[in-house]
Design an enzyme around this catalytic site. Structure first.
Site, PDB file in Angstrom:
ATOM      1  N   LYS A 247      -5.618 -13.046 -12.201  1.00 22.44           N
ATOM      2  CA  LYS A 247      -4.445 -12.397 -11.204  1.00 22.44           C
ATOM      3  C   LYS A 247      -4.496 -13.278 -10.316  1.00 22.44           C
ATOM      4  O   LYS A 247      -2.530 -14.595 -10.343  1.00 22.44           O
ATOM      5  CB  LYS A 247      -4.613 -11.312 -10.133  1.00 22.44           C
ATOM      6  CG  LYS A 247      -3.654 -11.599  -8.611  1.00 22.44           C
ATOM      7  CD  LYS A 247      -2.454 -11.482  -9.606  1.00 22.44           C
ATOM      8  CE  LYS A 247      -0.963 -10.357  -8.429  1.00 22.44           C
ATOM      9  NZ  LYS A 247      -1.108 -11.526  -6.977  1.00 22.44           N
TER      10      LYS A 247
ATOM     11  N   ALA B 122      -5.875 -10.514   2.352  1.00 19.81           N
ATOM     12  CA  ALA B 122      -7.006 -11.033   2.086  1.00 19.81           C
ATOM     13  C   ALA B 122      -8.305 -11.700   2.842  1.00 19.81           C
ATOM     14  O   ALA B 122      -7.826 -11.944   3.799  1.00 19.81           O
ATOM     15  CB  ALA B 122      -7.003 -11.608   0.669  1.00 19.81           C
TER      16      ALA B 122
ATOM     17  N   HIS C 273      -2.085 -16.287 -12.864  1.00 24.01           N
ATOM     18  CA  HIS C 273      -0.908 -15.537 -13.012  1.00 24.01           C
ATOM     19  C   HIS C 273      -0.046 -16.005 -12.025  1.00 24.01           C
ATOM     20  O   HIS C 273       0.790 -16.477 -12.333  1.00 24.01           O
ATOM     21  CB  HIS C 273      -0.851 -13.930 -13.026  1.00 24.01           C
ATOM     22  CG  HIS C 273       0.434 -13.452 -12.856  1.00 24.01           C
ATOM     23  ND1 HIS C 273       0.410 -13.247 -11.416  1.00 24.01           N
ATOM     24  CD2 HIS C 273       1.717 -12.765 -13.981  1.00 24.01           C
ATOM     25  CE1 HIS C 273       2.031 -12.539 -11.244  1.00 24.01           C
ATOM     26  NE2 HIS C 273       2.758 -12.475 -12.527  1.00 24.01           N
ATOM     27  N   ASN C 274      -0.453 -16.415 -10.839  1.00 22.88           N
ATOM     28  CA  ASN C 274       0.328 -16.498  -9.848  1.00 22.88           C
ATOM     29  C   ASN C 274       0.213 -18.602 -10.136  1.00 22.88           C
ATOM     30  O   ASN C 274       1.074 -18.806  -9.205  1.00 22.88           O
ATOM     31  CB  ASN C 274      -0.554 -16.235  -8.849  1.00 22.88           C
ATOM     32  CG  ASN C 274      -0.162 -15.110  -7.919  1.00 22.88           C
ATOM     33  OD1 ASN C 274       0.110 -14.070  -9.200  1.00 22.88           O
ATOM     34  ND2 ASN C 274      -1.004 -14.765  -7.204  1.00 22.88           N
TER      35      ASN C 274
ATOM     36  N   ARG D 291       5.868 -27.994  -3.622  1.00 25.66           N
ATOM     37  CA  ARG D 291       5.325 -27.067  -1.689  1.00 25.66           C
ATOM     38  C   ARG D 291       5.211 -27.447  -0.911  1.00 25.66           C
ATOM     39  O   ARG D 291       5.837 -26.847   0.458  1.00 25.66           O
ATOM     40  CB  ARG D 291       4.961 -25.638  -2.023  1.00 25.66           C
ATOM     41  CG  ARG D 291       5.436 -24.653  -3.728  1.00 25.66           C
ATOM     42  CD  ARG D 291       5.026 -23.222  -3.063  1.00 25.66           C
ATOM     43  NE  ARG D 291       5.327 -22.172  -4.186  1.00 25.66           N
ATOM     44  CZ  ARG D 291       5.659 -20.860  -4.173  1.00 25.66           C
ATOM     45  NH1 ARG D 291       5.059 -20.338  -3.485  1.00 25.66           N
ATOM     46  NH2 ARG D 291       5.912 -20.412  -5.562  1.00 25.66           N
TER      47      ARG D 291
ATOM     48  N   SER E 234       0.100  -7.027  -9.478  1.00 25.84           N
ATOM     49  CA  SER E 234       1.255  -7.717  -9.971  1.00 25.84           C
ATOM     50  C   SER E 234       2.647  -7.436 -10.099  1.00 25.84           C
ATOM     51  O   SER E 234       2.562  -6.561 -11.156  1.00 25.84           O
ATOM     52  CB  SER E 234       1.095  -9.206 -10.680  1.00 25.84           C
ATOM     53  OG  SER E 234       2.658  -9.982 -10.655  1.00 25.84           O
TER      54      SER E 234
ATOM     55  N   ARG F 107     -15.329 -48.719 -14.785  1.00 28.61           N
ATOM     56  CA  ARG F 107     -16.273 -47.797 -15.033  1.00 28.61           C
ATOM     57  C   ARG F 107     -17.785 -49.028 -15.438  1.00 28.61           C
ATOM     58  O   ARG F 107     -18.249 -48.844 -14.473  1.00 28.61           O
ATOM     59  CB  ARG F 107     -16.424 -45.926 -15.181  1.00 28.61           C
ATOM     60  CG  ARG F 107     -15.363 -45.761 -15.085  1.00 28.61           C
ATOM     61  CD  ARG F 107     -15.832 -44.129 -15.450  1.00 28.61           C
ATOM     62  NE  ARG F 107     -16.390 -43.544 -14.756  1.00 28.61           N
ATOM     63  CZ  ARG F 107     -17.497 -43.067 -15.112  1.00 28.61           C
ATOM     64  NH1 ARG F 107     -17.615 -42.824 -16.906  1.00 28.61           N
ATOM     65  NH2 ARG F 107     -18.113 -42.416 -14.270  1.00 28.61           N
TER      66      ARG F 107
ATOM     67  N   GLY G 140       0.360  -1.037   0.243  1.00 28.93           N
ATOM     68  CA  GLY G 140      -0.426  -0.305   0.081  1.00 28.93           C
ATOM     69  C   GLY G 140       0.963   1.383   0.200  1.00 28.93           C
ATOM     70  O   GLY G 140       0.740   2.143  -0.858  1.00 28.93           O
TER      71      GLY G 140
END
Length: 473
Positions: free
Chosen positions: A184, A78, A187-188, A289, A130, A448, A15
């Site tokens: 966005k 957020a 994008h991430n 991660r 970003s 199936r 900010g």
């Protein structure tokens, strides 16, 4: 001073830098922070930009300081904090005023907030930003979702503060309600895949070729001069060249191999699955991660399995380096193909009509995944109109034909050497599955139908059919 052109709430790292960027571009900005002492500190530190900044100690002062219709950017964490801030603003704003959430919001929360504000008289914008701290201060990529006329009110400010690519602003209105925050998010997701693939190549260079960090950094520096030219490749070279001030050792070697995440990568993977789109490289990066966080378990497993005597990479080092470069390029293409396929599905699902060439263009500068590659991607979408998948663009067909043999060779040798490459492996499997005209799901359909009577399609007739399984037991 004249009334501020725009307001901003939340003077944390992002900010504060965004407010300074706005002021520096000649737009008076009114600022507010819940902790009022922070507002004063920010104002005092603003130097010669103070004349463009209106520090406010209350929301009433903030609203009174902005020219109507008021536009106020919220730059807070957020989630619940955004809802609380919107609720607080409702008592001080008027019909037609615009609240702009510029945080990393879940696009579904953005859609909900549009719905909740529908009859309030206020207008809402969900804006993806970003570029990190540096981008916020000097020019981010900005992805806007909301009413087109609301964007018109703030367009001049946003295009002025955005990054520029050959003079073209990296800011655009992309569609209604949650469109900006969804773009966005993807994008991430692509960023997760890109970073994971770079880390996997680093692992081969380190553990497969026995190279030291500065040597590896020099390789990335060289790659940054060619087809892999990008922000992430550039900073990888710089990271690997840095030394730890305390020990004098390479900084990267002093960092614990446990990656953090804030959720946007996970959201990308979840939304891809919800929309029925394969995004395996993104999913693998998120999973990697998660696995990286199990440091103690991984150390115990390494001891239990007594890893040793695995073959290293040998042979012509320059040939291996060329294969690694092309392998990373092939993986990057697959990851972008997946990300844009997810956006295409969401565009249809939510009737956003996302402008794919525009998205590629506003990612060419300012954002974390900015790269030379995005110009080619934008051209592919412009030339092909409706493109079912990036892998079907003529330019990308040529590039993948050149690059995928290298990806195969690297993955084969990495498997023999016990070097994990989950995102790169997923990228190759995605590519091979996508280009395989006759797959193996016919067997899955038979299974199936056998255990659940789900039925299947025949290759020689339309309709639903069942197999003769009752006669086979």
């Amino acid at each position: 001073m004249e009334k501020a052109e725009i307001g901003l709430i939340g003077l944390g790292v992002m900010g504060s830098n965004l407010a300074l960027n706005i002021a520096e571009k000649g737009h008076p900005v009114a600022v507010f922070n819940r902790t009022t002492s922070r507002t004063g500190e920010f104002f005092e530190a603003a130097g010669n930009l103070r004349e463009m900044i209106v520090p406010c100690t209350t929301l009433q002062d903030l609203a009174a300081s902005i020219r109507p219709p008021r536009a106020i950017i919220i730059m807070v964490a957020a989630g619940q904090a955004v809802d609380e801030q919107i609720a607080a603003l409702r008592s001080v704003l008027s019909d037609g005023d615009i609240v702009i959430d510029a945080g990393n919001a879940n696009f579904r929360d953005t859609i909900r907030r549009f719905s909740e504000l529908k009859d309030s008289g206020l207008t809402f914008i969900g804006m993806g930003v970003s570029g990190g701290e540096e981008g916020a201060r000097h020019g981010p990529s900005i992805m806007v979702g909301g009413p087109r006329d609301a964007y018109a009110r703030v367009e001049k400010v946003l295009t002025d503060i955005s990054a520029k690519y050959e003079g073209e602003p990296c800011a655009a209105w992309l569609g209604p309600d949650g469109a900006g925050h969804f773009v966005k998010t993807i994008h991430n997701g692509i960023e997760y895949a890109d970073m994971q693939m770079i880390a996997e190549i680093y692992g081969v260079l380190r553990d497969g070729l026995g190279m030291q960090p500065k040597e590896i950094g020099a390789v990335f520096d060289e790659w940054n001069k060619g087809r892999l030219n990008s922000y992430l490749i550039e900073i990888t070279g710089k990271v690997l060249a840095a030394d730890d001030p305390q020990t004098g050792k390479p900084m990267v070697d002093m960092i614990l191999d446990r990656a953090g995440q804030k959720g946007t990568g996970k959201w990308s993977a979840i939304e891809a699955q919800t929309l029925g789109v394969s995004a395996t490289a993104i999913e693998a990066a998120v999973s990697a991660r998660i696995l990286s966080s199990l440091k103690d378990e991984r150390l115990a497993a390494e001891k239990a399995y007594a890893i040793s005597d695995l073959p290293k990479f040998s042979g012509d080092r320059q040939a291996i380096l060329r294969d690694l470069e092309l392998a990373l390029f092939a993986g990057k293409i697959a990851a972008y193909a997946q990300g844009f396929a997810v956006m295409d599905a969401a565009s249809k699902q939510f009737d956003w009509r996302l402008p794919m060439p525009t998205i590629a263009k506003i990612w060419r500068a300012g954002c974390i995944i900015r790269s030379q590659f995005l110009g080619t991607l934008a051209e592919a979408f412009q030339q092909s109109g409706t493109l079912p998948n990036l892998l079907m663009a003529p330019a990308f067909i040529d590039m993948m034909k050149e690059a995928h043999p290298s990806l195969r060779r690297i993955l084969a040798r990495a498997a023999e050497a016990g070097l994990p490459m989950p995102a790169m492996s997923s990228a190759l499997a995605y590519f091979d599955s996508y280009r395989q005209g006759r797959g193996t799901s016919n067997l899955i359909q038979a299974q199936r139908d056998f255990f659940g009577a789900h039925g299947f399609e025949r290759i020689d007739a339309k309709g639903a059919f069942h197999g003769p399984w009752g006669d086979s037991g």
